[in-house]
Write a protein that holds these residues in place. Structure first.
Motif, PDB file in Angstrom:
ATOM      1  N   SER A 182       0.861  -1.183   0.000  1.00 58.99           N
ATOM      2  CA  SER A 182       0.000   0.000   0.000  1.00 58.99           C
ATOM      3  C   SER A 182       0.892   1.227   0.000  1.00 58.99           C
TER       4      SER A 182
ATOM      5  N   VAL B 218       0.841   5.480   0.691  1.00 60.14           N
ATOM      6  CA  VAL B 218       0.123   6.637   1.221  1.00 60.14           C
ATOM      7  C   VAL B 218       1.075   7.817   1.350  1.00 60.14           C
TER       8      VAL B 218
ATOM      9  N   GLU C 269      -2.039  11.433   4.687  1.00 57.87           N
ATOM     10  CA  GLU C 269      -2.986  10.317   4.742  1.00 57.87           C
ATOM     11  C   GLU C 269      -2.610   9.351   5.864  1.00 57.87           C
ATOM     12  N   PHE C 270      -1.308   9.115   6.027  1.00 57.40           N
ATOM     13  CA  PHE C 270      -0.841   8.232   7.091  1.00 57.40           C
ATOM     14  C   PHE C 270      -1.187   8.798   8.465  1.00 57.40           C
TER      15      PHE C 270
ATOM     16  N   LYS D 255      -3.420  10.885   9.298  1.00 59.25           N
ATOM     17  CA  LYS D 255      -4.869  10.882   9.506  1.00 59.25           C
ATOM     18  C   LYS D 255      -5.371   9.485   9.869  1.00 59.25           C
ATOM     19  N   SER D 256      -4.877   8.476   9.193  1.00 59.13           N
ATOM     20  CA  SER D 256      -5.350   7.104   9.408  1.00 59.13           C
ATOM     21  C   SER D 256      -4.746   6.435  10.629  1.00 59.13           C
ATOM     22  N   TYR D 257      -3.504   6.776  10.973  1.00 57.24           N
ATOM     23  CA  TYR D 257      -2.799   6.058  12.030  1.00 57.24           C
ATOM     24  C   TYR D 257      -2.433   6.918  13.230  1.00 57.24           C
TER      25      TYR D 257
END
Length: 134
Positions: free
Chosen positions: A63, A65, A69-70, A72-74
């Protein structure tokens, strides 16, 4: 360790505007460009052909990113634990560093990145999964 996927995190933000600014930065001031992962996997207008062929032919789950984005997601789970760019291994123990920022920044080509990935992973016979070789 069973490898669920490799997570490539670019030291660049997502979006068309940021992509354009990154391309301009590569042209006008390549020595100060902060994402060697971007630089060796993408040229000015598209993906590096050697890298693209490897990525498309590999059965290894990957994947990709951008840093925004990282985070935000993690962010809630990992906070600001990592520097970018980085390649993380998502395995049975969560996220671990697979290729640290410093090592990524020393790579000179997509082929060097491919060789490093192959060196650190191996296919498990009869299981269709990959293992991380420490």
């Amino acid at each position: 360790m069973i490898l669920k996927q490799l997570l490539f995190v670019y030291n660049a933000n997502s979006g068309k505007r940021n992509a354009l600014l990154d391309s301009m930065h590569k042209v006008f001031s390549p020595s100060t460009y902060d994402c060697n992962l971007c630089d060796i996997t993408f040229g000015l207008v598209g993906e590096n052909r050697i890298w693209k062929k490897f990525r498309e032919q590999s059965k290894m789950p990957m994947s990709f990113v951008h840093k925004d984005e990282f985070t935000k997601s993690y962010a809630s789970k990992f906070g600001h634990k990592f520097t970018f760019p980085i390649v993380l291994l998502e395995g049975n123990n969560g996220l671990e560093i697979f290729i640290p920022t410093e090592e990524l920044n020393e790579l000179q080509s997509a082929q060097e990145l491919i060789d490093l990935i192959r060196e650190r992973t191996k296919k498990c016979p009869n299981k269709g999964t990959y293992m991380y070789c420490e």
